[in-house]
Enzyme design. Structure first.
Site, PDB file in Angstrom:
ATOM      1  N   TRP A 144       0.863  -1.183   0.000  1.00 41.88           N
ATOM      2  CA  TRP A 144       0.000   0.000   0.000  1.00 41.88           C
ATOM      3  C   TRP A 144       0.899   1.232   0.000  1.00 41.88           C
ATOM      4  CZ3 TRP A 144      -4.302  -1.005   4.259  1.00 41.88           C
ATOM      5  CH2 TRP A 144      -5.168  -2.012   3.797  1.00 41.88           C
ATOM      6  N   GLU A 145       0.925   1.942  -1.101  1.00 41.57           N
ATOM      7  CA  GLU A 145       1.857   3.067  -1.220  1.00 41.57           C
ATOM      8  C   GLU A 145       1.194   4.407  -1.505  1.00 41.57           C
ATOM      9  OE1 GLU A 145       5.469   2.274  -3.548  1.00 41.57           O
ATOM     10  OE2 GLU A 145       4.768   0.200  -3.774  1.00 41.57           O
ATOM     11  N   ALA A 146      -0.139   4.439  -1.593  1.00 40.17           N
ATOM     12  CA  ALA A 146      -0.810   5.676  -2.000  1.00 40.17           C
ATOM     13  C   ALA A 146      -0.782   6.741  -0.911  1.00 40.17           C
ATOM     14  CB  ALA A 146      -2.254   5.387  -2.405  1.00 40.17           C
TER      15      ALA A 146
END
EC number: 3.2.1.35
Length: 410
Positions: free
Chosen positions: A129-131
């Site tokens: 999860w990089e957002a």
């Protein structure tokens, strides 16, 4: 002369005792995992690297699948209903504070069953999860929209509040929501597949983008360490940590060899600091320089894998994207690099890590060179069975064993 003889005899005694103990002890398990969609090369161009990899003790998913029996990664669209903002609009509600966590977990349960049908899966599981980031202050650049909209949510409820009041509550609501989403998702995958090692990709980070002539200049700054300490809930729940130590083209042009080693050491040092005794550490490494089609220089690949091993860590994940294997030329280059660099280097490091563990740590832990943190990697990349001196080594013990050489039973 007498002292040298005594030291030699002492070493031989310790070595013999270590070998005897190793017969019944659990061997150190340094895993190098292949996470490259090389199946594209096999299917499109009949270029296969699986035999090369597995014959050198590198773990590859059965049938070369990207997700399989050795490693699984969940990207943003593959696990539940991950809320985030994209350029074309909100995805799954956009903001954590107003998105449906219960529905996310329900759908995530189905995704886990689909992607990992084996309830006894014991590989590495990664959530990518990089957002956005769970700590408010690190949502900068394009992520600053999460801060702006978090304040808008509070302001809509309390239009008469001052900007300072609004921001204070917005920070609390954001960080509490991020903690809840990340923890409950992590607990779900761990409950459903308890034998796997679970981590969030990129955690922890060090944000050590600068440094000059001293190793300490590359260390995580005090404020970064304090921020990472605020994520203690994440380090406690994670059964693995998966920081990124990708080699960038800018590292090669900007830093010399020593500086590149210092940069990586700093990131791994912070990961070790935050880890719990039984937490596994699998840094992500690369073989293609991001944003290019150039391979990582062979000596850098050797050093990186050697550094990971020499710090007593549990292994490494070699990552590559579909972009790196979408042409016959790229596939041929990958196979050459695997044959000439990845396979022999991994085999040597794995062998030396395990041999040092048996000889010095009784097979109950991994060797660490406390006085040589920046150069001890050289011991592990030597293919000629280097001599390990117990006077230079301490052991990172496993299974509850303690003592410098893991000689004290739990």
């Amino acid at each position: 002369m007498t002292q040298n003889i005594q030291m030699t005899e002492m070493y031989q005694i310790i070595l013999f005792a270590s070998i005897l103990a190793a017969i019944s002890a659990t061997s150190a398990d340094f895993k190098v995992v292949w996470e490259v969609p090389s199946i594209m090369c096999s299917k499109k161009f009949k270029i296969n690297v699986t035999d090369l990899l597995t014959s050198h003790k590198i773990l590859v998913n059965q049938e070369e699948t990207f997700n399989g029996d050795k490693i699984v990664i969940f990207y943003e669209s593959q696990l539940g209903k991950y809320p985030h903002i994209e350029s074309h609009g909100d995805i799954n509600g956009g903001m954590l504070q107003v998105s449906d966590l219960a529905n996310h977990l329900k759908i995530a349960r189905d995704n886990i069953s689909k992607f990992i049908p084996d309830p006894n899966f014991n590989g590495v599981g990664i959530i990518d999860w990089e957002a956005w980031r769970p700590l408010w202050k690190y949502n900068w650049g394009r992520m600053s929209e999460y801060r702006d909209r978090s304040k808008d949510l509070v302001k809509a409820k309390h239009p008469d509040w001052s900007p300072a009041q609004i921001e204070k509550v917005a920070i609390e609501e954001w960080e509490n929501s991020a903690k809840e989403w990340m923890l409950k998702t992590l607990k779900l995958v761990e409950d459903m597949r308890p034998n796997a090692a679970w981590c969030y990709y990129l955690f922890p980070d060090c944000y050590n983008y600068g440094g000059k002539d001293q190793p300490s200049e590359y260390f995580c700054k005090n404020d970064i360490q304090e921020a990472n300490d605020k994520l203690s809930w994440l380090w406690k729940q994670s059964t693995a940590l998966c920081p990124s130590i990708y080699m960038q083209e800018s590292h090669i042009t900007k830093y010399n060899t020593s500086q590149r080693a210092w940069w990586i050491y700093a990131r791994l040092r912070e990961t070790i600091r935050l880890s719990h005794p039984n937490t596994l550490i699998y840094p992500y490494i690369n073989y293609i320089l991001p944003g290019t089609k150039k391979t990582v220089p062979s000596m850098d690949f050797k050093r990186v894998l050697g550094q990971i091993g020499s710090l007593g860590l549990d292994g490494a994940i070699i990552w590559g994207s579909s972009y790196h294997v979408n042409t016959e030329e790229m596939c041929k280059e990958m196979k050459t690099y695997v044959k000439d660099v990845i396979a022999p280097v991994a085999s040597t490091v794995i062998q030396n890590v395990n041999r040092c563990s048996q000889q010095i740590c009784k097979g109950r832990g991994n060797c660490v060179w406390p006085e040589e943190p920046y150069t001890s990697w050289k011991y592990l990349i030597d293919p000629k069975n280097p001599t390990f001196k117990h006077t230079n080594i301490s052991c990172k013990c496993k299974g509850g064993y303690t003592g410098r050489y893991c000689q004290i039973a739990p």
